[in-house]
Design a protein around this motif. Structure first.
Motif, PDB file in Angstrom:
ATOM      1  N   LEU A 374       0.830  -1.205   0.000  1.00 22.36           N
ATOM      2  CA  LEU A 374       0.000   0.000   0.000  1.00 22.36           C
ATOM      3  C   LEU A 374       0.865   1.254   0.000  1.00 22.36           C
ATOM      4  O   LEU A 374       1.686   1.457   0.891  1.00 22.36           O
ATOM      5  N   GLU A 375       0.651   2.086  -1.003  1.00 26.78           N
ATOM      6  CA  GLU A 375       1.289   3.402  -1.045  1.00 26.78           C
ATOM      7  C   GLU A 375       0.374   4.399  -0.321  1.00 26.78           C
ATOM      8  O   GLU A 375      -0.736   4.050   0.092  1.00 26.78           O
ATOM      9  N   ARG A 376       0.861   5.619  -0.232  1.00 30.51           N
ATOM     10  CA  ARG A 376       0.097   6.658   0.471  1.00 30.51           C
ATOM     11  C   ARG A 376      -1.355   6.739   0.007  1.00 30.51           C
ATOM     12  O   ARG A 376      -2.275   6.780   0.828  1.00 30.51           O
ATOM     13  N   ASP A 377      -1.568   6.738  -1.300  1.00 33.37           N
ATOM     14  CA  ASP A 377      -2.931   6.909  -1.801  1.00 33.37           C
ATOM     15  C   ASP A 377      -3.817   5.705  -1.501  1.00 33.37           C
ATOM     16  O   ASP A 377      -5.035   5.842  -1.335  1.00 33.37           O
ATOM     17  N   ASP A 378      -3.203   4.510  -1.442  1.00 40.13           N
ATOM     18  CA  ASP A 378      -3.981   3.320  -1.067  1.00 40.13           C
ATOM     19  C   ASP A 378      -4.445   3.440   0.392  1.00 40.13           C
ATOM     20  O   ASP A 378      -5.591   3.133   0.723  1.00 40.13           O
ATOM     21  N   VAL A 379      -3.509   3.860   1.261  1.00 40.05           N
ATOM     22  CA  VAL A 379      -3.860   4.019   2.681  1.00 40.05           C
ATOM     23  C   VAL A 379      -4.964   5.069   2.825  1.00 40.05           C
ATOM     24  O   VAL A 379      -5.944   4.876   3.555  1.00 40.05           O
ATOM     25  N   LEU A 380      -4.809   6.151   2.093  1.00 38.66           N
ATOM     26  CA  LEU A 380      -5.816   7.221   2.146  1.00 38.66           C
ATOM     27  C   LEU A 380      -7.182   6.688   1.729  1.00 38.66           C
ATOM     28  O   LEU A 380      -8.211   6.974   2.366  1.00 38.66           O
ATOM     29  N   ARG A 381      -7.203   5.865   0.689  1.00 42.36           N
ATOM     30  CA  ARG A 381      -8.477   5.314   0.206  1.00 42.36           C
ATOM     31  C   ARG A 381      -9.129   4.442   1.298  1.00 42.36           C
ATOM     32  O   ARG A 381     -10.333   4.527   1.542  1.00 42.36           O
ATOM     33  N   ILE A 382      -8.313   3.611   1.948  1.00 41.91           N
ATOM     34  CA  ILE A 382      -8.860   2.736   3.001  1.00 41.91           C
ATOM     35  C   ILE A 382      -9.379   3.585   4.166  1.00 41.91           C
ATOM     36  O   ILE A 382     -10.443   3.305   4.736  1.00 41.91           O
ATOM     37  N   LEU A 383      -8.651   4.646   4.494  1.00 39.94           N
ATOM     38  CA  LEU A 383      -9.118   5.541   5.565  1.00 39.94           C
ATOM     39  C   LEU A 383     -10.432   6.221   5.153  1.00 39.94           C
ATOM     40  O   LEU A 383     -11.349   6.369   5.978  1.00 39.94           O
ATOM     41  N   GLN A 384     -10.519   6.604   3.880  1.00 37.66           N
ATOM     42  CA  GLN A 384     -11.759   7.258   3.422  1.00 37.66           C
ATOM     43  C   GLN A 384     -12.933   6.271   3.470  1.00 37.66           C
ATOM     44  O   GLN A 384     -14.052   6.642   3.815  1.00 37.66           O
ATOM     45  N   MET A 385     -12.643   5.002   3.115  1.00 39.17           N
ATOM     46  CA  MET A 385     -13.699   3.975   3.193  1.00 39.17           C
ATOM     47  C   MET A 385     -14.149   3.778   4.640  1.00 39.17           C
ATOM     48  O   MET A 385     -15.235   3.259   4.895  1.00 39.17           O
ATOM     49  N   SER A 386     -13.281   4.150   5.602  1.00 35.62           N
ATOM     50  CA  SER A 386     -13.550   3.900   7.019  1.00 35.62           C
ATOM     51  C   SER A 386     -14.295   5.052   7.704  1.00 35.62           C
ATOM     52  O   SER A 386     -14.619   4.953   8.889  1.00 35.62           O
ATOM     53  N   LEU A 387     -14.519   6.146   6.976  1.00 41.46           N
ATOM     54  CA  LEU A 387     -15.134   7.334   7.603  1.00 41.46           C
ATOM     55  C   LEU A 387     -16.523   7.054   8.202  1.00 41.46           C
ATOM     56  O   LEU A 387     -17.258   6.259   7.691  1.00 41.46           O
TER      57      LEU A 387
END
Ligand code: NZQ
Ligand code: ZN
Length: 387
Positions: A374-387
Protein backbone atom coordinates in the motif's frame (compact mmCIF):
# COMPACT_ATOMS: atom_id res chain seq x y z
CA UNK A 1 6.59 -22.30 2.91
CA UNK A 2 9.53 -19.97 3.54
CA UNK A 3 12.57 -20.93 5.61
CA UNK A 4 12.40 -19.75 9.20
CA UNK A 5 13.94 -19.71 12.66
CA UNK A 6 11.75 -19.83 15.71
CA UNK A 7 12.41 -19.35 19.40
CA UNK A 8 10.06 -18.21 22.12
CA UNK A 9 11.55 -18.13 25.60
CA UNK A 10 8.48 -17.12 27.64
CA UNK A 11 7.31 -19.56 30.31
CA UNK A 12 3.50 -19.69 30.37
CA UNK A 13 1.74 -20.54 33.62
CA UNK A 14 -1.89 -21.03 32.65
CA UNK A 15 -4.97 -21.76 34.73
CA UNK A 16 -7.32 -20.62 37.48
CA UNK A 17 -5.54 -19.63 40.67
CA UNK A 18 -2.08 -19.45 39.11
CA UNK A 19 -1.36 -16.07 40.75
CA UNK A 20 -0.40 -18.25 43.70
CA UNK A 21 2.73 -19.19 41.72
CA UNK A 22 3.90 -15.59 41.43
CA UNK A 23 6.24 -15.63 44.42
CA UNK A 24 8.19 -18.66 43.25
CA UNK A 25 8.39 -17.27 39.70
CA UNK A 26 9.74 -13.90 40.87
CA UNK A 27 12.18 -15.12 43.51
CA UNK A 28 15.10 -16.23 41.26
CA UNK A 29 15.48 -12.74 39.77
CA UNK A 30 16.34 -10.86 42.98
CA UNK A 31 14.63 -8.73 45.61
CA UNK A 32 13.94 -5.40 43.96
CA UNK A 33 10.73 -5.51 41.96
CA UNK A 34 9.12 -2.69 40.00
CA UNK A 35 5.38 -3.31 39.88
CA UNK A 36 3.81 -1.71 36.79
CA UNK A 37 0.03 -1.42 36.47
CA UNK A 38 -2.81 0.61 34.98
CA UNK A 39 -5.46 2.99 36.18
CA UNK A 40 -6.90 0.97 38.98
CA UNK A 41 -8.64 -2.14 37.66
CA UNK A 42 -6.23 -4.37 39.59
CA UNK A 43 -7.07 -2.55 42.82
CA UNK A 44 -10.82 -2.85 42.22
CA UNK A 45 -10.61 -6.57 41.46
CA UNK A 46 -8.41 -7.44 44.45
CA UNK A 47 -5.56 -8.67 42.24
CA UNK A 48 -3.25 -5.96 43.58
CA UNK A 49 -3.62 -7.35 47.13
CA UNK A 50 -2.92 -10.88 45.89
CA UNK A 51 0.23 -9.73 44.09
CA UNK A 52 1.48 -7.78 47.09
CA UNK A 53 0.88 -10.78 49.36
CA UNK A 54 2.90 -12.99 47.03
CA UNK A 55 5.77 -10.51 46.88
CA UNK A 56 5.73 -9.94 50.63
CA UNK A 57 5.91 -13.68 51.19
CA UNK A 58 9.27 -13.85 49.38
CA UNK A 59 10.61 -10.71 51.08
CA UNK A 60 10.66 -8.65 47.90
CA UNK A 61 11.27 -4.88 48.04
CA UNK A 62 8.53 -3.32 45.96
CA UNK A 63 8.42 -0.09 44.00
CA UNK A 64 5.38 0.92 41.97
CA UNK A 65 4.59 2.59 38.68
CA UNK A 66 0.77 3.00 38.59
CA UNK A 67 -1.45 4.76 36.04
CA UNK A 68 -0.07 3.34 32.81
CA UNK A 69 -2.53 4.59 30.20
CA UNK A 70 -4.30 2.49 27.58
CA UNK A 71 -2.11 3.26 24.53
CA UNK A 72 0.81 3.72 26.94
CA UNK A 73 2.74 6.95 26.76
CA UNK A 74 6.45 7.58 26.43
CA UNK A 75 6.32 10.02 29.37
CA UNK A 76 5.09 7.20 31.63
CA UNK A 77 7.84 4.89 30.36
CA UNK A 78 10.40 7.60 31.20
CA UNK A 79 9.06 7.72 34.77
CA UNK A 80 9.41 3.96 35.03
CA UNK A 81 12.98 4.02 33.76
CA UNK A 82 13.93 6.63 36.37
CA UNK A 83 12.33 4.59 39.15
CA UNK A 84 14.04 1.40 38.01
CA UNK A 85 17.43 3.07 37.87
CA UNK A 86 17.00 4.78 41.23
CA UNK A 87 16.17 1.52 43.00
CA UNK A 88 18.42 -0.95 41.16
CA UNK A 89 15.44 -2.98 40.04
CA UNK A 90 16.04 -6.69 39.40
CA UNK A 91 12.70 -7.55 37.79
CA UNK A 92 9.93 -5.52 36.16
CA UNK A 93 6.54 -7.05 36.95
CA UNK A 94 3.66 -5.97 34.69
CA UNK A 95 0.16 -6.66 36.02
CA UNK A 96 -2.51 -5.72 33.50
CA UNK A 97 -3.39 -5.73 29.81
CA UNK A 98 -1.26 -5.14 26.74
CA UNK A 99 -0.69 -1.48 27.52
CA UNK A 100 0.81 -2.20 30.93
CA UNK A 101 2.95 -5.01 29.53
CA UNK A 102 4.16 -2.87 26.62
CA UNK A 103 5.13 -0.03 28.95
CA UNK A 104 6.98 -2.52 31.17
CA UNK A 105 8.88 -3.85 28.14
CA UNK A 106 9.96 -0.36 27.16
CA UNK A 107 11.15 0.26 30.71
CA UNK A 108 13.02 -3.06 30.71
CA UNK A 109 15.00 -2.23 27.57
CA UNK A 110 15.25 1.47 28.38
CA UNK A 111 16.99 1.10 31.75
CA UNK A 112 20.37 -0.16 30.45
CA UNK A 113 20.33 2.17 27.42
CA UNK A 114 22.04 5.52 27.82
CA UNK A 115 19.99 7.31 25.14
CA UNK A 116 16.24 7.88 24.98
CA UNK A 117 14.17 4.69 24.76
CA UNK A 118 12.19 6.38 21.96
CA UNK A 119 15.26 5.75 19.76
CA UNK A 120 14.20 2.09 19.65
CA UNK A 121 10.74 3.03 18.41
CA UNK A 122 12.05 5.19 15.58
CA UNK A 123 14.75 2.69 14.62
CA UNK A 124 17.56 5.02 15.60
CA UNK A 125 19.19 2.44 17.88
CA UNK A 126 19.30 -1.33 18.28
CA UNK A 127 18.28 -3.02 21.54
CA UNK A 128 21.18 -4.97 23.01
CA UNK A 129 19.93 -5.84 26.49
CA UNK A 130 16.98 -5.61 28.82
CA UNK A 131 16.06 -6.15 32.46
CA UNK A 132 14.10 -9.33 33.23
CA UNK A 133 10.35 -8.91 32.89
CA UNK A 134 7.45 -10.99 34.18
CA UNK A 135 3.73 -10.49 33.60
CA UNK A 136 0.35 -11.25 35.11
CA UNK A 137 -2.09 -10.81 32.24
CA UNK A 138 -5.61 -9.51 32.88
CA UNK A 139 -7.05 -9.10 29.38
CA UNK A 140 -7.14 -11.39 26.33
CA UNK A 141 -6.03 -9.31 23.37
CA UNK A 142 -2.52 -8.37 22.31
CA UNK A 143 -0.35 -11.45 22.80
CA UNK A 144 2.21 -9.14 24.41
CA UNK A 145 2.46 -11.67 27.25
CA UNK A 146 4.38 -14.02 24.95
CA UNK A 147 6.14 -11.86 22.40
CA UNK A 148 8.95 -9.31 22.20
CA UNK A 149 6.87 -6.41 20.85
CA UNK A 150 5.90 -3.15 22.47
CA UNK A 151 3.83 -0.25 21.15
CA UNK A 152 4.41 3.18 22.69
CA UNK A 153 2.76 6.53 22.01
CA UNK A 154 4.75 9.75 22.00
CA UNK A 155 1.94 12.14 22.83
CA UNK A 156 4.05 15.24 22.14
CA UNK A 157 4.66 14.24 18.52
CA UNK A 158 1.41 12.23 18.19
CA UNK A 159 3.33 9.21 16.98
CA UNK A 160 2.56 5.62 17.96
CA UNK A 161 5.47 3.31 17.23
CA UNK A 162 6.40 -0.30 17.86
CA UNK A 163 9.66 -2.04 18.55
CA UNK A 164 10.41 -5.73 18.72
CA UNK A 165 13.35 -7.39 20.43
CA UNK A 166 14.43 -10.73 21.79
CA UNK A 167 15.37 -8.82 24.96
CA UNK A 168 11.76 -7.75 25.51
CA UNK A 169 10.15 -11.18 25.85
CA UNK A 170 8.67 -11.77 29.29
CA UNK A 171 10.61 -14.42 31.22
CA UNK A 172 7.26 -15.70 32.50
CA UNK A 173 3.60 -14.86 32.11
CA UNK A 174 0.76 -15.90 34.39
CA UNK A 175 -2.45 -16.45 32.43
CA UNK A 176 -5.33 -16.94 34.82
CA UNK A 177 -8.68 -16.84 32.97
CA UNK A 178 -10.48 -15.85 36.17
CA UNK A 179 -8.55 -12.56 36.16
CA UNK A 180 -10.38 -11.69 32.93
CA UNK A 181 -13.90 -12.14 34.37
CA UNK A 182 -14.02 -8.43 35.22
CA UNK A 183 -13.04 -7.19 31.75
CA UNK A 184 -15.98 -5.02 30.64
CA UNK A 185 -17.91 -5.90 27.48
CA UNK A 186 -16.27 -3.16 25.41
CA UNK A 187 -12.73 -4.40 26.11
CA UNK A 188 -13.78 -8.03 25.71
CA UNK A 189 -14.96 -7.06 22.23
CA UNK A 190 -11.88 -4.95 21.45
CA UNK A 191 -9.69 -7.83 22.57
CA UNK A 192 -11.54 -10.34 20.40
CA UNK A 193 -11.21 -8.09 17.35
CA UNK A 194 -7.51 -7.59 18.08
CA UNK A 195 -6.91 -11.34 18.34
CA UNK A 196 -8.74 -11.97 15.06
CA UNK A 197 -6.82 -9.12 13.44
CA UNK A 198 -3.48 -10.62 14.47
CA UNK A 199 -4.53 -13.80 12.76
CA UNK A 200 -5.65 -11.94 9.64
CA UNK A 201 -2.26 -10.21 9.38
CA UNK A 202 -0.59 -13.62 9.14
CA UNK A 203 -3.30 -15.53 7.25
CA UNK A 204 -3.83 -13.21 4.29
CA UNK A 205 -0.47 -13.95 2.75
CA UNK A 206 0.91 -14.63 -0.70
CA UNK A 207 3.15 -17.45 0.57
CA UNK A 208 2.20 -20.82 -0.93
CA UNK A 209 2.09 -24.24 0.75
CA UNK A 210 1.40 -23.32 4.36
CA UNK A 211 -1.54 -25.62 5.18
CA UNK A 212 -0.62 -26.08 8.84
CA UNK A 213 -0.24 -22.35 9.48
CA UNK A 214 -3.55 -21.71 7.70
CA UNK A 215 -5.37 -24.29 9.82
CA UNK A 216 -3.85 -22.86 13.01
CA UNK A 217 -5.19 -19.48 11.91
CA UNK A 218 -8.63 -20.80 11.03
CA UNK A 219 -8.78 -22.66 14.36
CA UNK A 220 -7.97 -19.52 16.34
CA UNK A 221 -10.51 -17.47 14.40
CA UNK A 222 -13.25 -20.03 14.97
CA UNK A 223 -12.35 -20.29 18.64
CA UNK A 224 -12.74 -16.54 19.10
CA UNK A 225 -15.96 -16.47 17.11
CA UNK A 226 -17.43 -19.32 19.16
CA UNK A 227 -16.36 -17.97 22.55
CA UNK A 228 -16.63 -14.20 22.55
CA UNK A 229 -20.42 -14.13 22.60
CA UNK A 230 -20.44 -16.68 25.42
CA UNK A 231 -18.15 -14.41 27.43
CA UNK A 232 -20.31 -11.38 26.65
CA UNK A 233 -23.47 -13.17 27.75
CA UNK A 234 -21.80 -14.53 30.89
CA UNK A 235 -18.60 -12.65 31.84
CA UNK A 236 -17.70 -15.44 34.29
CA UNK A 237 -17.99 -18.20 31.69
CA UNK A 238 -14.89 -20.15 32.66
CA UNK A 239 -14.41 -22.05 29.41
CA UNK A 240 -15.07 -19.06 27.17
CA UNK A 241 -12.65 -16.84 29.10
CA UNK A 242 -9.98 -19.57 29.10
CA UNK A 243 -10.33 -20.17 25.37
CA UNK A 244 -10.20 -16.46 24.54
CA UNK A 245 -7.11 -16.03 26.70
CA UNK A 246 -5.18 -18.84 25.05
CA UNK A 247 -6.37 -17.79 21.59
CA UNK A 248 -4.95 -14.31 22.24
CA UNK A 249 -1.58 -15.68 23.22
CA UNK A 250 -1.40 -18.14 20.32
CA UNK A 251 -2.39 -15.48 17.79
CA UNK A 252 0.76 -13.45 18.38
CA UNK A 253 3.46 -15.59 19.95
CA UNK A 254 5.05 -16.23 16.58
CA UNK A 255 3.95 -19.80 15.97
CA UNK A 256 1.16 -19.28 13.42
CA UNK A 257 3.24 -16.89 11.33
CA UNK A 258 6.42 -18.93 10.86
CA UNK A 259 7.39 -19.48 7.24
CA UNK A 260 4.77 -17.00 6.08
CA UNK A 261 5.16 -13.55 4.61
CA UNK A 262 3.05 -11.43 6.97
CA UNK A 263 1.17 -8.23 6.19
CA UNK A 264 0.55 -5.83 9.14
CA UNK A 265 -0.73 -2.97 6.98
CA UNK A 266 -4.02 -2.71 8.89
CA UNK A 267 -2.13 -2.46 12.19
CA UNK A 268 0.04 0.24 10.67
CA UNK A 269 -3.05 2.20 9.64
CA UNK A 270 -4.73 1.68 13.03
CA UNK A 271 -1.68 2.94 14.89
CA UNK A 272 -1.87 6.19 12.93
CA UNK A 273 -5.50 6.62 13.99
CA UNK A 274 -4.97 5.88 17.69
CA UNK A 275 -1.79 8.01 17.76
CA UNK A 276 -3.91 11.07 17.05
CA UNK A 277 -7.33 10.20 18.46
CA UNK A 278 -6.37 7.83 21.30
CA UNK A 279 -9.14 5.33 20.45
CA UNK A 280 -8.87 1.70 21.63
CA UNK A 281 -6.66 -0.39 19.36
CA UNK A 282 -9.30 -3.11 18.82
CA UNK A 283 -11.93 -0.56 17.91
CA UNK A 284 -9.65 0.96 15.28
CA UNK A 285 -8.99 -2.48 13.82
CA UNK A 286 -12.70 -3.27 13.69
CA UNK A 287 -13.17 -0.16 11.56
CA UNK A 288 -10.14 -0.61 9.29
CA UNK A 289 -9.80 -4.36 8.71
CA UNK A 290 -12.98 -5.13 6.72
CA UNK A 291 -12.19 -2.13 4.51
CA UNK A 292 -8.63 -3.37 3.98
CA UNK A 293 -10.12 -6.75 3.01
CA UNK A 294 -12.43 -5.15 0.45
CA UNK A 295 -9.51 -3.16 -0.95
CA UNK A 296 -7.08 -6.07 -1.38
CA UNK A 297 -9.04 -9.32 -1.80
CA UNK A 298 -8.46 -9.55 -5.54
CA UNK A 299 -4.70 -9.94 -4.99
CA UNK A 300 -5.31 -13.54 -3.97
CA UNK A 301 -8.94 -14.37 -4.19
CA UNK A 302 -8.49 -18.08 -3.41
CA UNK A 303 -7.32 -17.24 0.12
CA UNK A 304 -10.41 -15.08 0.69
CA UNK A 305 -12.61 -17.87 -0.69
CA UNK A 306 -10.93 -20.32 1.70
CA UNK A 307 -11.52 -17.88 4.55
CA UNK A 308 -15.21 -17.50 3.71
CA UNK A 309 -15.79 -21.22 3.36
CA UNK A 310 -13.70 -22.57 6.23
CA UNK A 311 -14.16 -19.85 8.85
CA UNK A 312 -17.67 -18.64 8.12
CA UNK A 313 -19.19 -21.69 6.46
CA UNK A 314 -20.16 -19.76 3.32
CA UNK A 315 -21.52 -22.19 0.71
CA UNK A 316 -19.56 -21.54 -2.50
CA UNK A 317 -21.89 -23.52 -4.76
CA UNK A 318 -23.64 -21.36 -7.32
CA UNK A 319 -21.35 -18.42 -6.47
CA UNK A 320 -18.40 -16.93 -8.32
CA UNK A 321 -15.13 -16.82 -6.33
CA UNK A 322 -15.67 -13.08 -6.01
CA UNK A 323 -19.14 -13.51 -4.54
CA UNK A 324 -17.84 -16.07 -2.04
CA UNK A 325 -14.90 -13.88 -1.05
CA UNK A 326 -17.14 -10.86 -0.57
CA UNK A 327 -19.60 -12.93 1.47
CA UNK A 328 -16.75 -13.80 3.87
CA UNK A 329 -15.82 -10.13 4.21
CA UNK A 330 -19.46 -9.21 4.83
CA UNK A 331 -19.72 -11.92 7.49
CA UNK A 332 -16.66 -10.41 9.20
CA UNK A 333 -18.18 -6.93 9.24
CA UNK A 334 -21.54 -8.25 10.43
CA UNK A 335 -19.90 -10.26 13.22
CA UNK A 336 -17.91 -7.29 14.48
CA UNK A 337 -21.08 -5.21 14.49
CA UNK A 338 -23.10 -7.94 16.21
CA UNK A 339 -20.67 -8.17 19.11
CA UNK A 340 -20.70 -4.39 19.48
CA UNK A 341 -17.51 -3.25 17.74
CA UNK A 342 -17.41 0.03 15.83
CA UNK A 343 -17.65 0.15 12.03
CA UNK A 344 -16.87 3.78 11.21
CA UNK A 345 -14.51 6.53 12.32
CA UNK A 346 -17.55 8.77 12.60
CA UNK A 347 -18.64 6.76 15.64
CA UNK A 348 -15.63 8.32 17.41
CA UNK A 349 -16.37 11.75 15.95
CA UNK A 350 -13.40 11.45 13.59
CA UNK A 351 -13.75 13.33 10.31
CA UNK A 352 -11.72 13.59 7.12
CA UNK A 353 -9.42 16.44 8.16
CA UNK A 354 -6.37 14.43 9.27
CA UNK A 355 -6.61 11.46 6.91
CA UNK A 356 -3.92 12.71 4.54
CA UNK A 357 -1.48 13.26 7.36
CA UNK A 358 -2.19 9.76 8.69
CA UNK A 359 -1.67 8.24 5.23
CA UNK A 360 1.66 10.02 4.84
CA UNK A 361 2.88 8.97 8.27
CA UNK A 362 1.80 5.37 7.68
CA UNK A 363 4.17 4.97 4.72
CA UNK A 364 7.11 6.90 6.20
CA UNK A 365 9.39 3.82 5.94
CA UNK A 366 7.99 2.76 2.55
CA UNK A 367 4.85 0.96 1.37
CA UNK A 368 2.75 -0.80 4.01
CA UNK A 369 2.05 -4.52 3.98
CA UNK A 370 2.90 -7.35 1.62
CA UNK A 371 -0.38 -8.95 0.52
CA UNK A 372 -0.81 -5.77 -1.48
CA UNK A 373 1.85 -3.14 -1.02
CA UNK A 374 0.00 0.00 0.00
CA UNK A 375 1.29 3.40 -1.05
CA UNK A 376 0.10 6.66 0.47
CA UNK A 377 -2.93 6.91 -1.80
CA UNK A 378 -3.98 3.32 -1.07
CA UNK A 379 -3.86 4.02 2.68
CA UNK A 380 -5.82 7.22 2.15
CA UNK A 381 -8.48 5.31 0.21
CA UNK A 382 -8.86 2.74 3.00
CA UNK A 383 -9.12 5.54 5.56
CA UNK A 384 -11.76 7.26 3.42
CA UNK A 385 -13.70 3.97 3.19
CA UNK A 386 -13.55 3.90 7.02
CA UNK A 387 -15.13 7.33 7.60
O1 NZQ B 1 -5.77 0.56 33.21
P1 NZQ B 1 -6.60 -0.44 33.92
O2 NZQ B 1 -7.28 0.11 35.12
O3 NZQ B 1 -5.85 -1.70 34.23
O4 NZQ B 1 -7.84 -0.83 32.94
C1 NZQ B 1 -7.66 -1.46 31.69
C2 NZQ B 1 -7.80 -0.49 30.52
O5 NZQ B 1 -8.66 0.57 30.84
C3 NZQ B 1 -8.80 -2.40 31.47
N1 NZQ B 1 -8.58 -3.74 32.02
C4 NZQ B 1 -7.55 -4.58 31.78
N2 NZQ B 1 -7.75 -5.74 32.43
C5 NZQ B 1 -8.91 -5.63 33.11
C6 NZQ B 1 -9.44 -4.36 32.86
N3 NZQ B 1 -10.61 -3.93 33.41
C7 NZQ B 1 -11.24 -4.78 34.23
N4 NZQ B 1 -10.80 -6.03 34.51
C8 NZQ B 1 -9.65 -6.49 33.97
N5 NZQ B 1 -9.22 -7.74 34.23
O6 NZQ B 1 -8.90 -2.54 30.05
C9 NZQ B 1 -8.52 -1.30 29.46
C10 NZQ B 1 -7.67 -1.58 28.24
O7 NZQ B 1 -6.44 -2.14 28.61
P2 NZQ B 1 -5.22 -2.19 27.58
O8 NZQ B 1 -4.08 -2.81 28.26
O9 NZQ B 1 -5.03 -0.84 26.96
O10 NZQ B 1 -5.80 -3.15 26.42
P3 NZQ B 1 -5.06 -4.12 25.44
O11 NZQ B 1 -4.60 -5.34 26.13
O12 NZQ B 1 -5.97 -4.27 24.29
O13 NZQ B 1 -3.73 -3.34 24.97
C11 NZQ B 1 -3.78 -2.36 23.96
C12 NZQ B 1 -2.41 -1.82 23.65
O14 NZQ B 1 -1.54 -2.85 23.16
C13 NZQ B 1 -0.99 -2.45 21.89
C14 NZQ B 1 -2.05 -1.54 21.35
O15 NZQ B 1 -1.58 -0.73 20.30
C15 NZQ B 1 -2.43 -0.75 22.59
O16 NZQ B 1 -1.51 0.26 22.85
N6 NZQ B 1 -0.63 -3.63 21.10
C16 NZQ B 1 0.42 -4.37 21.52
C17 NZQ B 1 0.85 -5.47 20.82
C18 NZQ B 1 2.01 -6.26 21.28
N7 NZQ B 1 2.74 -5.80 22.30
O17 NZQ B 1 2.33 -7.31 20.72
C19 NZQ B 1 0.22 -5.90 19.59
C20 NZQ B 1 -1.10 -5.29 19.36
O18 NZQ B 1 -1.37 -5.35 17.98
C21 NZQ B 1 -1.29 -3.90 19.84
O19 NZQ B 1 -0.83 -2.96 18.90
ZN1 ZN C 1 -3.25 -5.68 17.53
Amino acid sequence: MNSFQFQNPTQIVFGPGTVSKLGELVQPYGRNVLLVYGSGSIKRTGLYDQVIAQLNAIGARMYELPDVEPNPRLSTVHKGIELARAHSIDLILAVGGGSVIDAAKAIAVGVPYEGDVWDFCIRKAVIREGLPLGTVLTLAATGSEMNGNSVITNWETQQKRAFGSRFAYPRFSILDPELTYTVPASHTVNGAVDIMSHVFEQYFSLTANTPLQERFCEGILQTVIENVELALADPQHADARANLLWAGTMALNGIIGVGVQQDWASHGIEHEISAIYDIPHGAGLSIVFPNWMKYVYQERIDRFVQYAVRVWGVDPSGKTPEETALAGIERTRAFFTRIGAQATLAEFGIGADKLERMAEEAVRFGPLGSFKKLERDDVLRILQMSL
